[in-house]
Each structure stands twice: as C-alpha cells, then as structure tokens.
Design a protein around this motif. Sequence first.
Motif, PDB file in Angstrom:
ATOM      1  N   GLY A  41      10.125  13.572 -15.808  1.00  0.00           N
ATOM      2  CA  GLY A  41       9.047  12.651 -16.312  1.00  0.00           C
ATOM      3  C   GLY A  41       9.540  11.405 -16.775  1.00  0.00           C
ATOM      4  O   GLY A  41       8.781  10.245 -16.360  1.00  0.00           O
ATOM      5  N   ALA A  42       9.854  11.137 -17.435  1.00  0.00           N
ATOM      6  CA  ALA A  42      10.180  10.074 -18.815  1.00  0.00           C
ATOM      7  C   ALA A  42      11.249   8.929 -17.839  1.00  0.00           C
ATOM      8  O   ALA A  42      10.883   7.839 -17.636  1.00  0.00           O
ATOM      9  N   ALA A  43      12.025   9.203 -16.577  1.00  0.00           N
ATOM     10  CA  ALA A  43      12.623   8.582 -15.373  1.00  0.00           C
ATOM     11  C   ALA A  43      11.538   8.047 -14.988  1.00  0.00           C
ATOM     12  O   ALA A  43      12.159   7.013 -14.371  1.00  0.00           O
ATOM     13  N   VAL A  44      10.061   8.277 -14.694  1.00  0.00           N
ATOM     14  CA  VAL A  44       9.601   8.270 -13.729  1.00  0.00           C
ATOM     15  C   VAL A  44       8.565   7.252 -14.255  1.00  0.00           C
ATOM     16  O   VAL A  44       8.275   6.532 -13.563  1.00  0.00           O
ATOM     17  N   ARG A  71       1.319  -1.366  -0.116  1.00  0.00           N
ATOM     18  CA  ARG A  71      -0.121  -0.111   0.183  1.00  0.00           C
ATOM     19  C   ARG A  71       1.000   1.028   0.193  1.00  0.00           C
ATOM     20  O   ARG A  71       0.798   1.775  -0.860  1.00  0.00           O
ATOM     21  N   ASN A  72       2.197   0.959   1.084  1.00  0.00           N
ATOM     22  CA  ASN A  72       2.735   1.914   1.452  1.00  0.00           C
ATOM     23  C   ASN A  72       3.349   2.745  -0.701  1.00  0.00           C
ATOM     24  O   ASN A  72       3.869   3.625  -0.906  1.00  0.00           O
ATOM     25  N   ALA A  73       3.720   1.737  -1.291  1.00  0.00           N
ATOM     26  CA  ALA A  73       4.490   1.683  -2.707  1.00  0.00           C
ATOM     27  C   ALA A  73       3.950   2.059  -3.318  1.00  0.00           C
ATOM     28  O   ALA A  73       4.581   2.675  -4.042  1.00  0.00           O
ATOM     29  N   ASP A  74       2.638   1.520  -3.726  1.00  0.00           N
ATOM     30  CA  ASP A  74       1.558   2.249  -3.901  1.00  0.00           C
ATOM     31  C   ASP A  74       1.096   3.554  -3.891  1.00  0.00           C
ATOM     32  O   ASP A  74       1.260   4.251  -5.108  1.00  0.00           O
ATOM     33  N   ALA A  75       1.517   4.072  -3.074  1.00  0.00           N
ATOM     34  CA  ALA A  75       0.900   5.685  -2.829  1.00  0.00           C
ATOM     35  C   ALA A  75       2.057   5.953  -2.713  1.00  0.00           C
ATOM     36  O   ALA A  75       1.930   7.592  -3.251  1.00  0.00           O
ATOM     37  N   ALA A  76       3.132   5.684  -2.754  1.00  0.00           N
ATOM     38  CA  ALA A  76       4.472   7.050  -3.475  1.00  0.00           C
ATOM     39  C   ALA A  76       4.693   6.410  -4.708  1.00  0.00           C
ATOM     40  O   ALA A  76       5.243   7.866  -5.632  1.00  0.00           O
ATOM     41  N   ALA A  77       3.969   5.646  -5.722  1.00  0.00           N
ATOM     42  CA  ALA A  77       4.165   5.782  -6.860  1.00  0.00           C
ATOM     43  C   ALA A  77       3.369   6.634  -7.328  1.00  0.00           C
ATOM     44  O   ALA A  77       3.543   7.759  -8.454  1.00  0.00           O
ATOM     45  N   SER A  78       2.079   6.397  -6.580  1.00  0.00           N
ATOM     46  CA  SER A  78       1.464   7.631  -7.122  1.00  0.00           C
ATOM     47  C   SER A  78       1.544   8.780  -6.585  1.00  0.00           C
ATOM     48  O   SER A  78       1.137   9.584  -8.292  1.00  0.00           O
ATOM     49  N   ARG A  79       1.842   9.395  -6.143  1.00  0.00           N
ATOM     50  CA  ARG A  79       2.469  10.748  -6.128  1.00  0.00           C
ATOM     51  C   ARG A  79       3.611  10.968  -7.263  1.00  0.00           C
ATOM     52  O   ARG A  79       3.386  12.192  -7.407  1.00  0.00           O
ATOM     53  N   LEU A  80       4.312   9.900  -6.965  1.00  0.00           N
ATOM     54  CA  LEU A  80       5.396  10.185  -7.558  1.00  0.00           C
ATOM     55  C   LEU A  80       4.886  10.972  -9.527  1.00  0.00           C
ATOM     56  O   LEU A  80       5.549  11.893 -10.111  1.00  0.00           O
ATOM     57  N   ARG A  81       3.793  10.123  -9.908  1.00  0.00           N
ATOM     58  CA  ARG A  81       3.294  10.395 -11.147  1.00  0.00           C
ATOM     59  C   ARG A  81       2.479  11.121 -11.203  1.00  0.00           C
ATOM     60  O   ARG A  81       2.720  11.851 -11.848  1.00  0.00           O
TER      61      ARG A  81
END
Length: 118
Positions: free
Chosen positions: A111-114, A89-99
């Motif tokens: 953005g291409a790197a992420v 859940r925490n990793a998904d939340a972090a990935a979502s915020r990075l996007r």
Amino acid sequence: MQEPTFLILTALAAEPTHGYGVIRAVQELSQGEVVLRPGTLYGAFDRLTEQGLIVVDREEAVDGRLRRYYRLTEAGTAALTAQVQRLRRNADAAASRLRLAFDGVAFGGAGAAVGGVA
C-alpha cells in the motif's frame, strides 16, 4: 478517441503548428512512447479535417516547399476538452479502486507504493 488522435489535437491546442512540429510535440507529450510517421500524420490530418476538428490555418513557402499550419476548430477544442474530462474521470476511478485495494494491506507493505496515487 485513439491516443495518437488525442496527442495530435493536444499538440495543436496551444497554437497552429506544421506537420513536423506536431510530430515533435506528440513525441514529447508521450515521452517518446508515440512516434508518428509523416504518412500516418498526414492521413490523420485528412481524417481530422473531414471530421471538422482541424483546419489549415495558413501555408508558407519554406525552401521552395509548402508548409501547412493546422489549428483546432471549435469542434476540435470541444472534442479535446471532452476527452480530457473523460480520461480524468477514468484515471480518478482507477486511482480510487487502487486505494481501496490497498487499504486492506496491513501496515504499509504494498500500500505504501500506491499511497501517492491520486
């Protein structure tokens, strides 16, 4: 749950394992970032046993020395499962915020790197 505890429980998830096997598995699972010393590991074994997360599965005599194999209990399996779900859940939340952070970057750029973050 601290990372070494998580890795110890993960090392024991598949099958009962002795101390040296756990040390090797933790090092492999962490890609060398976590290296347990025997004193640290056996202290953790004592604590995890007291908490009811692991038990001694069996003991074998090898070259005149006693080798103990540990395994997860049902409580240990439940604790590890809960931690995996929490970390996911925490990793998904972090990935979502990075996007979100990189959606505003114009035409590629950083953005291409992420873009591969999922």
